[in-house]
Design a protein around this motif. Structure first.
Motif, short mmCIF file in Angstrom:
data_model
loop_
_atom_site.label_atom_id
_atom_site.label_comp_id
_atom_site.label_asym_id
_atom_site.label_seq_id
_atom_site.Cartn_x
_atom_site.Cartn_y
_atom_site.Cartn_z
N ALA A 49 0.83 -1.21 0.00
CA ALA A 49 0.00 0.00 0.00
C ALA A 49 0.86 1.26 0.00
CB ALA A 49 -0.93 -0.01 1.22
N LEU A 50 1.94 1.26 0.80
CA LEU A 50 2.84 2.42 0.83
C LEU A 50 3.50 2.65 -0.53
CD1 LEU A 50 4.63 2.04 4.29
CD2 LEU A 50 2.89 3.72 3.65
N THR A 51 3.85 1.53 -1.19
CA THR A 51 4.47 1.65 -2.51
C THR A 51 3.51 2.29 -3.51
OG1 THR A 51 5.79 -0.33 -2.07
CG2 THR A 51 5.58 0.36 -4.37
N ILE A 52 2.23 1.87 -3.45
CA ILE A 52 1.23 2.45 -4.35
C ILE A 52 1.05 3.94 -4.07
CG2 ILE A 52 -1.22 2.43 -4.93
CD1 ILE A 52 -1.19 -0.59 -4.60
N ILE A 53 0.96 4.30 -2.79
CA ILE A 53 0.78 5.71 -2.42
C ILE A 53 1.97 6.54 -2.90
CG2 ILE A 53 0.64 7.30 -0.47
CD1 ILE A 53 -0.90 5.10 1.03
N GLN A 54 3.18 6.00 -2.68
CA GLN A 54 4.38 6.73 -3.12
C GLN A 54 4.38 6.91 -4.64
OE1 GLN A 54 8.01 4.78 -2.12
NE2 GLN A 54 9.33 6.51 -2.66
N THR A 55 3.96 5.88 -5.35
CA THR A 55 3.90 5.97 -6.82
C THR A 55 2.89 7.02 -7.26
OG1 THR A 55 4.46 3.62 -6.97
CG2 THR A 55 3.52 4.67 -8.93
N VAL A 56 1.74 7.06 -6.59
CA VAL A 56 0.70 8.04 -6.92
C VAL A 56 1.23 9.46 -6.72
CG1 VAL A 56 -1.54 8.94 -6.28
CG2 VAL A 56 -1.21 6.48 -6.53
#
Length: 449
Positions: free
Chosen positions: A435-442
């Motif tokens: 989830a953190l990876t997705i947020i960072q990518t966004v």
């Protein structure tokens, strides 16, 4: 060209005349020609697989094994039991003999095959046998079910070779075994008559005494046991606890479904959980072999203890269910055989036994898990599968459950990721990092645009 019919041999003519005469004499209702036996000589096609399972070891009851060489030593103890029975009841042997003589024909008809020695004559020898064996059986059961303090004061010497408390503890397991052999039965009418004489006609629950003797560690009810045939029949109904068969309600059309049952391990891998059946009492565990059900992915089975007596007990009960004539179109009377066949289907090896033991369904007092698996696999050799509506319905529901791939996937997911707290924490951490990876990518994409 006409040919004359072939001439018949005189022997052929006599046979035809004989058959035609019998045809004219056939009764309108053949049912009246046959008696209603309940104690059978087990045929070779059953006994050949395991002859010792049907042979008494220390004592004979009834005519089939009377005077066998290795059983003769017990005869003198039967005579002593008769004397104690008469002394305690205050009745004469003439009174006992007269009471059983009134039902002698019914007692003889209880046996499927009787030698001429017991059939012919006045029946004196046959009634003598019934009285001796019946009194011995009642004496053994009554004293063995008493507390030690009372048993020692029940009229027998404290050093009696059979009826003293210490000797009873040693000999009772063998007598209990011999009392459950199909060929070694007495008609229940014998025990009822003798008990009524001893109690001046007052009703005493002989069925309850039998259940207490054969199920010393369990509380079995004798409710509904009024029409039992012999001790083996009482024991069989005790296994089933005289429960009414569950009413199976089929919803919709009666669809043909595959009812091949996998092993317990395979069912577990398909997401099926195992649990013990519960009785009506609070948190009570059922040991009725009728209590098998499947609902919402949980297969409930009764608690059953496997020990050294399990094999011969099941074989004799199953032989009785196979040989005893049942009412036309009746599905009752095969419940124990149906249970054993069902257990044979879900037990293939020691892993299945270990799983059922872990879930509290099988209590192993027999030996290794492999020995228990071999035992159940051997019980159903050459046994036809009887019809049992409840178990058929359970098997259909299990088959339906196993056909849904989602159930197996969910089970694999649970085993892989939710087996212990550490895998659960690892899975949560992985999801959190994902989830953190997705947020960072966004956020990176947003800042770029």
């Amino acid at each position: 060209m006409l040919t004359s019919p072939p001439r018949l041999d005189p022997n052929e003519t006599n046979w035809i005349v004989h058959v035609n005469e019998n045809l004219k004499c056939m009764p309108a209702d053949e049912q009246q020609c046959w008696k209603y036996p309940s104690i059978y000589k087990v045929p070779p096609f059953i006994t050949d697989l395991n002859p010792k399972a049907y042979q008494p070891q220390v004592v004979s009851f009834g005519p089939y094994h009377y005077d066998d060489n290795h059983l003769r030593p017990m005869e003198e103890h039967k005579h002593r039991a008769l004397l104690h029975f008469l002394k305690r009841s205050g009745k004469s042997l003439e009174c006992v003999f007269k009471s059983l003589k009134e039902v002698a024909r019914e007692l003889k008809d209880s046996y499927d095959k009787l030698d001429l020695k017991w059939k012919d004559g006045t029946g004196g020898e046959f009634l003598e046998l019934m009285i001796m064996d019946g009194c011995f059986m009642l004496e053994i059961m009554r004293i063995a079910t008493l507390p030690k303090s009372k048993a020692e004061n029940y009229g027998y010497a404290p050093n009696d070779p059979i009826f003293s408390f210490d000797r009873l503890e040693c000999i009772v397991p063998y007598i209990r075994r011999d009392m459950l052999l199909l060929e070694n039965q007495l008609p229940m009418l014998v025990l009822y008559q003798l008990d009524a004489i001893a109690n001046d006609g007052k009703e005493d629950d002989v069925n309850k005494l039998i259940l207490k003797f054969h199920f010393p560690l369990e509380r079995k009810t004798s409710t509904g046991l009024d029409s039992c045939l012999h001790v083996l029949d009482v024991y069989r109904k005790g296994l089933l606890k005289v429960m009414e068969p569950k009413k199976v309600q089929h919803k919709g059309k009666n669809e043909e479904t595959e009812t091949i049952i996998r092993s317990a391990t395979e069912l577990n891998e398909a997401g099926i959980k195992f649990n013990t059946s519960k009785t009506d009492s609070l948190n009570g565990i059922s040991n009725s072999l009728n209590d098998i059900s499947f609902d919402r992915g949980v297969l409930k089975l009764p608690l059953f203890t496997v020990d050294d007596t399990t094999e011969f007990m099941f074989l004799n009960v199953m032989a009785f269910e196979r040989l005893h004539i049942k009412p036309f179109n009746s599905e009752d009377g095969n419940e124990v055989t149906s249970y054993v066949i069902f257990m044979d289907k879900i037990i293939n090896n020691e892993q299945d036994v270990a799983l059922l033991h872990t879930q509290g369904i099988i209590q192993n007092n027999f030996g290794s898990d492999k020995a228990v698996a071999d035992l159940f696999n051997s019980l159903c050799i050459d046994v036809a599968v009887p019809s049992n509506k409840n178990l058929n319905y359970v098997q259909q529901k299990i088959s339906k459950h196993c056909k849904k791939r989602w159930n197996e996937w969910r089970a694999n997911l649970n085993r892989t990721y939710f087996k212990n707290p550490w895998t659960i924490l690892s899975l949560i951490a992985a999801f959190f990092l994902f989830a953190l990876t997705i947020i960072q990518t966004v956020y990176t994409l947003l800042s770029y645009y």
